[in-house]
Design an enzyme around this catalytic site. Structure first.
Site, PDB file in Angstrom:
ATOM      1  N   GLU A   1       0.813  -1.212   0.000  1.00  0.00           N
ATOM      2  CA  GLU A   1       0.000   0.000   0.000  1.00  0.00           C
ATOM      3  C   GLU A   1       0.850   1.266   0.000  1.00  0.00           C
ATOM      4  O   GLU A   1       1.972   1.274   0.493  1.00  0.00           O
ATOM      5  CB  GLU A   1      -0.875   0.043   1.257  1.00  0.00           C
ATOM      6  CG  GLU A   1      -1.900  -1.056   1.335  1.00  0.00           C
ATOM      7  CD  GLU A   1      -2.680  -1.009   2.638  1.00  0.00           C
ATOM      8  OE1 GLU A   1      -3.622  -1.776   2.759  1.00  0.00           O
ATOM      9  OE2 GLU A   1      -2.322  -0.203   3.522  1.00  0.00           O
TER      10      GLU A   1
ATOM     11  N   SER B   1      10.087   5.763   9.941  1.00  0.00           N
ATOM     12  CA  SER B   1       9.410   5.439  11.189  1.00  0.00           C
ATOM     13  C   SER B   1       9.704   3.999  11.586  1.00  0.00           C
ATOM     14  O   SER B   1       9.614   3.081  10.767  1.00  0.00           O
ATOM     15  CB  SER B   1       7.897   5.628  11.033  1.00  0.00           C
ATOM     16  OG  SER B   1       7.218   5.271  12.209  1.00  0.00           O
TER      17      SER B   1
ATOM     18  N   CYS C   1       3.044   8.305   1.924  1.00  0.00           N
ATOM     19  CA  CYS C   1       3.340   7.277   2.910  1.00  0.00           C
ATOM     20  C   CYS C   1       3.580   5.981   2.159  1.00  0.00           C
ATOM     21  O   CYS C   1       2.692   5.519   1.423  1.00  0.00           O
ATOM     22  CB  CYS C   1       2.171   7.130   3.883  1.00  0.00           C
ATOM     23  SG  CYS C   1       2.411   5.831   5.124  1.00  0.00           S
TER      24      CYS C   1
ATOM     25  N   CYS D   1      -2.515  -2.831  14.506  1.00  0.00           N
ATOM     26  CA  CYS D   1      -2.189  -2.552  13.112  1.00  0.00           C
ATOM     27  C   CYS D   1      -2.658  -3.695  12.216  1.00  0.00           C
ATOM     28  O   CYS D   1      -2.355  -4.863  12.486  1.00  0.00           O
ATOM     29  CB  CYS D   1      -0.676  -2.354  12.968  1.00  0.00           C
ATOM     30  SG  CYS D   1      -0.109  -2.098  11.277  1.00  0.00           S
TER      31      CYS D   1
ATOM     32  N   LEU E   1       5.716   4.989  19.373  1.00  0.00           N
ATOM     33  CA  LEU E   1       5.850   4.753  20.813  1.00  0.00           C
ATOM     34  C   LEU E   1       4.570   4.151  21.401  1.00  0.00           C
ATOM     35  O   LEU E   1       4.562   3.032  21.884  1.00  0.00           O
ATOM     36  CB  LEU E   1       6.207   6.061  21.503  1.00  0.00           C
ATOM     37  CG  LEU E   1       6.588   5.998  22.978  1.00  0.00           C
ATOM     38  CD1 LEU E   1       7.797   5.115  23.202  1.00  0.00           C
ATOM     39  CD2 LEU E   1       6.851   7.409  23.523  1.00  0.00           C
ATOM     40  N   HIS E   2       3.498   4.924  21.424  1.00  0.00           N
ATOM     41  CA  HIS E   2       2.138   4.482  21.780  1.00  0.00           C
ATOM     42  C   HIS E   2       1.946   4.082  23.237  1.00  0.00           C
ATOM     43  O   HIS E   2       0.804   3.848  23.657  1.00  0.00           O
ATOM     44  CB  HIS E   2       1.670   3.347  20.858  1.00  0.00           C
ATOM     45  CG  HIS E   2       1.862   3.631  19.406  1.00  0.00           C
ATOM     46  ND1 HIS E   2       1.442   4.820  18.827  1.00  0.00           N
ATOM     47  CD2 HIS E   2       2.453   2.914  18.425  1.00  0.00           C
ATOM     48  CE1 HIS E   2       1.755   4.801  17.542  1.00  0.00           C
ATOM     49  NE2 HIS E   2       2.381   3.665  17.277  1.00  0.00           N
TER      50      HIS E   2
ATOM     51  N   CYS F   1      -3.435   1.250   8.011  1.00  0.00           N
ATOM     52  CA  CYS F   1      -2.355   0.564   7.300  1.00  0.00           C
ATOM     53  C   CYS F   1      -2.625  -0.929   7.195  1.00  0.00           C
ATOM     54  O   CYS F   1      -2.842  -1.606   8.193  1.00  0.00           O
ATOM     55  CB  CYS F   1      -1.036   0.804   8.031  1.00  0.00           C
ATOM     56  SG  CYS F   1       0.368   0.006   7.249  1.00  0.00           S
TER      57      CYS F   1
END
Length: 358
Positions: free
Chosen positions: A101, A204, A114, A128, A228-229, A346
């Protein structure tokens, strides 16, 4: 038994796997002038030729010879979705029929691509869509490069403006395909490539500590972002298993090294999940982690996926979280969800396209 039919057809090597020196040596072996290498190299990179027929300042005989020995495995758009907010999401078909993608994210002042770095992913992040796929293979540098080319074409067609930024935040973990990712950046920034500025490119990572150090030591000019999250190990382990072998302590050490070597800020990506990492205690932990090195924090609205139960936090908690950090002098950027009316998260579109196994 048809012996001729049973002879396998050998795949021709993608000419873009050759360096300029390799191409020059091959052409000289074929009795061609060495300067032809630069012409061909500019066609395949600067002009993004998808076939040898396009090389109109190269003789027909040489074009035919190139076609006999090499291929240009150009990435093609399989399907495309246009959101009401202007976001364009594409499923790109690779030469082996795998799907990855890419997304065009438009803003008034910038147009961002992206791009993906792997077919699938091995890191199994719980929020994800790509994390629920198997990793099939790494993308080569040209396949990453082609995504940028295709998305730039979309930007020009839809908005009349070229790309201004590139983020390696699509399918896959860029640091686990390090060599090809860095080669793609080299080609994207080269004067005989796309000529984009490295400061406009961000890589990233979910957090591969040793590769963060390597990126600094290798003198890579692109920016670094850390997904990070959660700013404590217990929570981060729950949603990002990579944290079990790359703890926040290990990442802190790597980030300090990165800043000492490069002098650059790092961006922390932080999706604010409802009832998981959205309390003021979570904000305080993120604030403390932000003190490790100069940074900015992108607070991201979540695009839910079918495989996971995570949801975006409610507006009140979202605002309280933002204000808590901002009041303490943290540089905070708010990233609202884009493409909500299409397969925005994503990996969703690749799943829909039913990517084949290797």
């Amino acid at each position: 038994m048809n012996l001729i039919a049973d002879i396998p057809v050998l795949n021709k090597k993608d000419i873009r796997k050759l360096s300029l020196d390799d191409l020059k040596a091959w052409l000289v072996e074929q009795g061609e002038k060495a300067f032809r290498a630069k012409q061909v190299y500019e066609w395949i990179w600067k002009h993004s030729a998808q076939s040898f027929e396009e090389m109109n300042n190269v003789s027909l005989a040489l074009r035919e010879k190139l076609d006999q020995h090499f291929a240009i495995n150009a990435v093609q758009v399989a399907t495309k979705q246009l959101s009401n907010d202007g976001t364009i999401k594409s499923a790109f078909k690779l030469h082996d029929n795998n799907i990855v993608e890419g997304v065009l994210i438009p803003h008034e002042e910038r147009k961002t691509a992206c791009v993906s770095s792997q077919v699938g992913c091995s890191l199994t992040c719980k929020f994800c869509a790509t994390g629920y796929m198997d990793r099939v293979r790494n993308l080569d540098a040209a396949e990453i490069y082609d995504q940028v080319v295709r998305i730039n074409e979309q930007s020009m067609q839809q908005y009349g403006q070229p790309l201004t930024n590139i983020v390696y935040m699509g399918m896959g973990e860029p640091m686990l395909n390090y060599a090809n990712v860095m080669k793609s950046i080299e080609r994207i920034t080269a004067h005989d490539g796309l000529g984009m500025a490295a400061r406009r490119i961000t890589v990233s990572t979910a957090g591969i500590a040793k590769m963060i150090k390597k990126m600094a030591d290798d003198g890579v000019k692109a920016n670094l972002a850390l997904s990070l999250h959660a700013a404590n190990d217990e929570k981060r382990n729950q949603i990002m298993p990579i944290n079990e072998t790359n703890s926040l302590e290990a990442l802190t050490d790597a980030l300090k090294h990165f800043h000492e070597v490069t002098g650059r800020k790092v961006t922390y990506e932080y999706i604010v999940f409802q009832n998981f990492n959205d309390t003021l205690q979570d904000a305080e932990e993120l604030y403390r982690f932000s003190k490790v090195i100069p940074c900015k924090i992108n607070l991201i609205e979540y695009n839910p996926i079918e495989n996971a139960d995570y949801k975006n936090t409610d507006e009140e908690r979202w605002q309280n979280f933002i204000y808590y950090l901002a009041d303490r002098g943290v540089q905070v950027n708010v990233r609202r969800s884009r493409g909500k009316d299409i397969d925005a998260a994503c990996g969703q579109l690749a799943v829909k396209e039913k990517q084949p196994a290797a």
